[in-house]
Design a protein around this motif. Structure first.
Motif, PDB file in Angstrom:
ATOM      1  N   SER A  98      50.538  60.534  36.060  1.00  0.00           N
ATOM      2  CA  SER A  98      50.275  59.043  34.859  1.00  0.00           C
ATOM      3  C   SER A  98      48.462  58.832  35.276  1.00  0.00           C
ATOM      4  O   SER A  98      48.016  59.309  36.287  1.00  0.00           O
ATOM      5  CB  SER A  98      50.913  58.350  35.518  1.00  0.00           C
ATOM      6  N   THR A  99      48.251  57.473  34.513  1.00  0.00           N
ATOM      7  CA  THR A  99      46.980  56.969  35.375  1.00  0.00           C
ATOM      8  C   THR A  99      47.500  55.365  35.195  1.00  0.00           C
ATOM      9  O   THR A  99      47.891  54.115  34.978  1.00  0.00           O
ATOM     10  CB  THR A  99      46.160  57.171  33.810  1.00  0.00           C
ATOM     11  N   THR A 100      46.318  55.008  36.358  1.00  0.00           N
ATOM     12  CA  THR A 100      46.663  53.500  36.583  1.00  0.00           C
ATOM     13  C   THR A 100      44.792  52.725  36.687  1.00  0.00           C
ATOM     14  O   THR A 100      44.446  53.607  36.828  1.00  0.00           O
ATOM     15  CB  THR A 100      46.543  53.521  38.425  1.00  0.00           C
ATOM     16  N   VAL A 101      45.498  51.801  35.059  1.00  0.00           N
ATOM     17  CA  VAL A 101      43.932  51.321  34.792  1.00  0.00           C
ATOM     18  C   VAL A 101      44.275  50.190  35.918  1.00  0.00           C
ATOM     19  O   VAL A 101      44.918  49.222  36.220  1.00  0.00           O
ATOM     20  CB  VAL A 101      44.025  50.905  33.454  1.00  0.00           C
ATOM     21  N   TRP A 102      42.831  49.304  35.843  1.00  0.00           N
ATOM     22  CA  TRP A 102      42.924  48.258  36.679  1.00  0.00           C
ATOM     23  C   TRP A 102      41.299  47.310  35.742  1.00  0.00           C
ATOM     24  O   TRP A 102      41.003  47.917  35.175  1.00  0.00           O
ATOM     25  CB  TRP A 102      42.855  47.989  38.054  1.00  0.00           C
ATOM     26  N   MET A 103      41.880  45.806  36.128  1.00  0.00           N
ATOM     27  CA  MET A 103      40.817  45.008  36.252  1.00  0.00           C
ATOM     28  C   MET A 103      40.503  43.753  37.033  1.00  0.00           C
ATOM     29  O   MET A 103      41.904  43.943  37.853  1.00  0.00           O
ATOM     30  CB  MET A 103      40.625  44.617  34.756  1.00  0.00           C
ATOM     31  N   GLY A 104      39.188  43.178  37.158  1.00  0.00           N
ATOM     32  CA  GLY A 104      39.476  42.418  38.453  1.00  0.00           C
ATOM     33  C   GLY A 104      37.849  41.519  38.508  1.00  0.00           C
ATOM     34  O   GLY A 104      36.544  42.071  37.693  1.00  0.00           O
ATOM     35  N   ILE A 105      37.921  40.947  39.343  1.00  0.00           N
ATOM     36  CA  ILE A 105      36.416  39.722  39.021  1.00  0.00           C
ATOM     37  C   ILE A 105      36.247  39.902  41.049  1.00  0.00           C
ATOM     38  O   ILE A 105      36.629  39.698  42.116  1.00  0.00           O
ATOM     39  CB  ILE A 105      36.542  38.485  38.216  1.00  0.00           C
ATOM     40  N   ASN A 106      34.674  39.823  41.034  1.00  0.00           N
ATOM     41  CA  ASN A 106      34.831  39.563  42.269  1.00  0.00           C
ATOM     42  C   ASN A 106      34.171  37.392  42.005  1.00  0.00           C
ATOM     43  O   ASN A 106      33.295  37.568  41.629  1.00  0.00           O
ATOM     44  CB  ASN A 106      32.906  40.037  42.535  1.00  0.00           C
ATOM     45  N   PRO A 107      34.630  36.804  42.483  1.00  0.00           N
ATOM     46  CA  PRO A 107      35.320  35.468  42.934  1.00  0.00           C
ATOM     47  C   PRO A 107      33.059  34.784  42.663  1.00  0.00           C
ATOM     48  O   PRO A 107      32.998  33.908  42.926  1.00  0.00           O
ATOM     49  CB  PRO A 107      36.126  34.670  43.691  1.00  0.00           C
ATOM     50  N   ALA A 108      33.102  35.301  44.230  1.00  0.00           N
ATOM     51  CA  ALA A 108      31.572  34.832  44.187  1.00  0.00           C
ATOM     52  C   ALA A 108      30.762  34.874  43.054  1.00  0.00           C
ATOM     53  O   ALA A 108      29.450  34.654  42.934  1.00  0.00           O
ATOM     54  CB  ALA A 108      30.747  36.085  45.108  1.00  0.00           C
ATOM     55  N   GLU A 109      30.749  35.634  42.167  1.00  0.00           N
ATOM     56  CA  GLU A 109      29.822  35.609  40.780  1.00  0.00           C
ATOM     57  C   GLU A 109      30.019  34.786  39.567  1.00  0.00           C
ATOM     58  O   GLU A 109      29.753  35.107  38.331  1.00  0.00           O
ATOM     59  CB  GLU A 109      30.080  36.945  39.886  1.00  0.00           C
ATOM     60  N   TRP A 110      31.085  34.387  40.088  1.00  0.00           N
ATOM     61  CA  TRP A 110      31.875  33.064  39.112  1.00  0.00           C
ATOM     62  C   TRP A 110      31.849  31.744  39.282  1.00  0.00           C
ATOM     63  O   TRP A 110      31.563  31.713  40.282  1.00  0.00           O
ATOM     64  CB  TRP A 110      33.318  33.328  38.778  1.00  0.00           C
ATOM     65  N   ASP A 111      31.888  30.949  38.663  1.00  0.00           N
ATOM     66  CA  ASP A 111      31.854  29.440  38.452  1.00  0.00           C
ATOM     67  C   ASP A 111      33.385  29.320  39.376  1.00  0.00           C
ATOM     68  O   ASP A 111      34.150  29.628  38.924  1.00  0.00           O
ATOM     69  CB  ASP A 111      32.104  28.780  37.587  1.00  0.00           C
ATOM     70  N   THR A 112      33.620  28.171  40.503  1.00  0.00           N
ATOM     71  CA  THR A 112      34.176  27.770  41.149  1.00  0.00           C
ATOM     72  C   THR A 112      35.815  27.623  41.023  1.00  0.00           C
ATOM     73  O   THR A 112      36.080  28.087  40.281  1.00  0.00           O
ATOM     74  CB  THR A 112      34.277  27.488  42.224  1.00  0.00           C
ATOM     75  N   LYS A 113      34.876  26.777  39.818  1.00  0.00           N
ATOM     76  CA  LYS A 113      36.184  26.037  38.180  1.00  0.00           C
ATOM     77  C   LYS A 113      37.352  27.108  37.674  1.00  0.00           C
ATOM     78  O   LYS A 113      38.123  26.830  37.108  1.00  0.00           O
ATOM     79  CB  LYS A 113      35.832  24.939  37.849  1.00  0.00           C
ATOM     80  N   ASP A 114      36.352  28.046  36.886  1.00  0.00           N
ATOM     81  CA  ASP A 114      36.661  29.129  36.586  1.00  0.00           C
ATOM     82  C   ASP A 114      37.273  29.871  36.620  1.00  0.00           C
ATOM     83  O   ASP A 114      38.408  31.288  36.565  1.00  0.00           O
ATOM     84  CB  ASP A 114      35.504  29.733  35.666  1.00  0.00           C
ATOM     85  N   VAL A 115      37.334  30.358  38.095  1.00  0.00           N
ATOM     86  CA  VAL A 115      37.804  31.492  38.720  1.00  0.00           C
ATOM     87  C   VAL A 115      39.659  31.808  38.984  1.00  0.00           C
ATOM     88  O   VAL A 115      39.976  32.638  38.333  1.00  0.00           O
ATOM     89  CB  VAL A 115      38.371  31.222  40.431  1.00  0.00           C
TER      90      VAL A 115
END
Length: 230
Positions: A98-115
């Motif tokens: 099997s393979t595990t794929v993932w995606m994510g963000i660092n909230p500090a790099e985004w506008d707070t309203k878009d998180v």
């Protein structure tokens, strides 16, 4: 023909698969010396196939830099909404089956309203990728099975045409046999008739030889009579 059917059968066995279920879990990943929460799903299949599909999927989201690990996606489009600011990170881990794929963000790099929106939709996108991967794989199996079906149907049509051909040839052969049998019977009758005619011809020749001899004797007698006249 048997080898052809065996090959088709094996392709159908290989194509068979059980229904897949996609689940998305939260996990922590290290990105730029920071730990961020990401969304991950574990998929079954060849790691090369999963990785290729995941790479294509990332390119659909935004501009991807694969030189780093994890991959960095800038100017992302999340669920149809473009973001000029903000980065999406994507990575994968493989095991034997099997393979595990993932995606994510660092909230500090985004506008707070878009998180909140980005986080919520990113979870959906990871799920959608899993669904798409499995569906695409099944579609590939469907296409391969359809190719096998097409091959069988073509072979069936060839066999059908060949069967018609052979039936016509058999019919012609039987008609020819009847004609030959008639010709053979006529030949036998003609053979008997010719032998009878030959026999009759011989008898006639023998009779004519006798008659010829008798006529010659008559002529000789008449000539002798002629010579005695004085």
């Amino acid at each position: 023909m048997n080898k052809f059917l065996v090959a088709i059968g094996l392709s159908l066995v290989v194509a068979a698969t059980h229904a897949q279920t996609v689940t998305v879990n939260k996990q922590n990943e290290k990105v730029k010396n920071e730990t961020i929460e990401v969304f991950a799903t574990t998929l079954e299949g060849r790691k090369e196939d999963i990785q290729q599909a995941f790479t294509r999927y990332q390119k659909e989201i935004g501009k991807v830099k694969f030189l780093s690990s994890p991959a960095v996606i800038t100017e992302p489009i999340i669920s149809g909404t473009p973001f000029s600011k903000g980065i999406v990170y994507a990575g994968s881990q493989t095991s034997d089956n099997s393979t595990t794929v993932w995606m994510g963000i660092n909230p500090a790099e985004w506008d707070t309203k878009d998180v909140p929106y980005a986080t919520r939709e990113l979870e959906k996108m990871v799920y959608q990728f899993g669904i798409k991967f499995y569906r695409d794989r099944v579609q590939k199996q469907i296409d391969e099975t359809q190719q096998a079906l097409d091959a069988v149907e073509r072979q069936q049509q060839r066999m059908l045409n060949q069967g018609k051909d052979l039936t016509i040839k058999l019919s012609n052969n039987e008609q020819e046999k009847i004609q030959l049998e008639k010709s053979l019977e006529n030949n036998k009758l003609e053979n008997i008739a010719l032998k009878i005619r030959i026999e009759n011809n011989k008898k006639a020749q023998d009779s004519l030889v006798v008659v010829n001899s008798q006529i010659k004797k008559v002529i000789e007698s008449q000539k002798e009579k002629q010579r005695k006249i004085n």
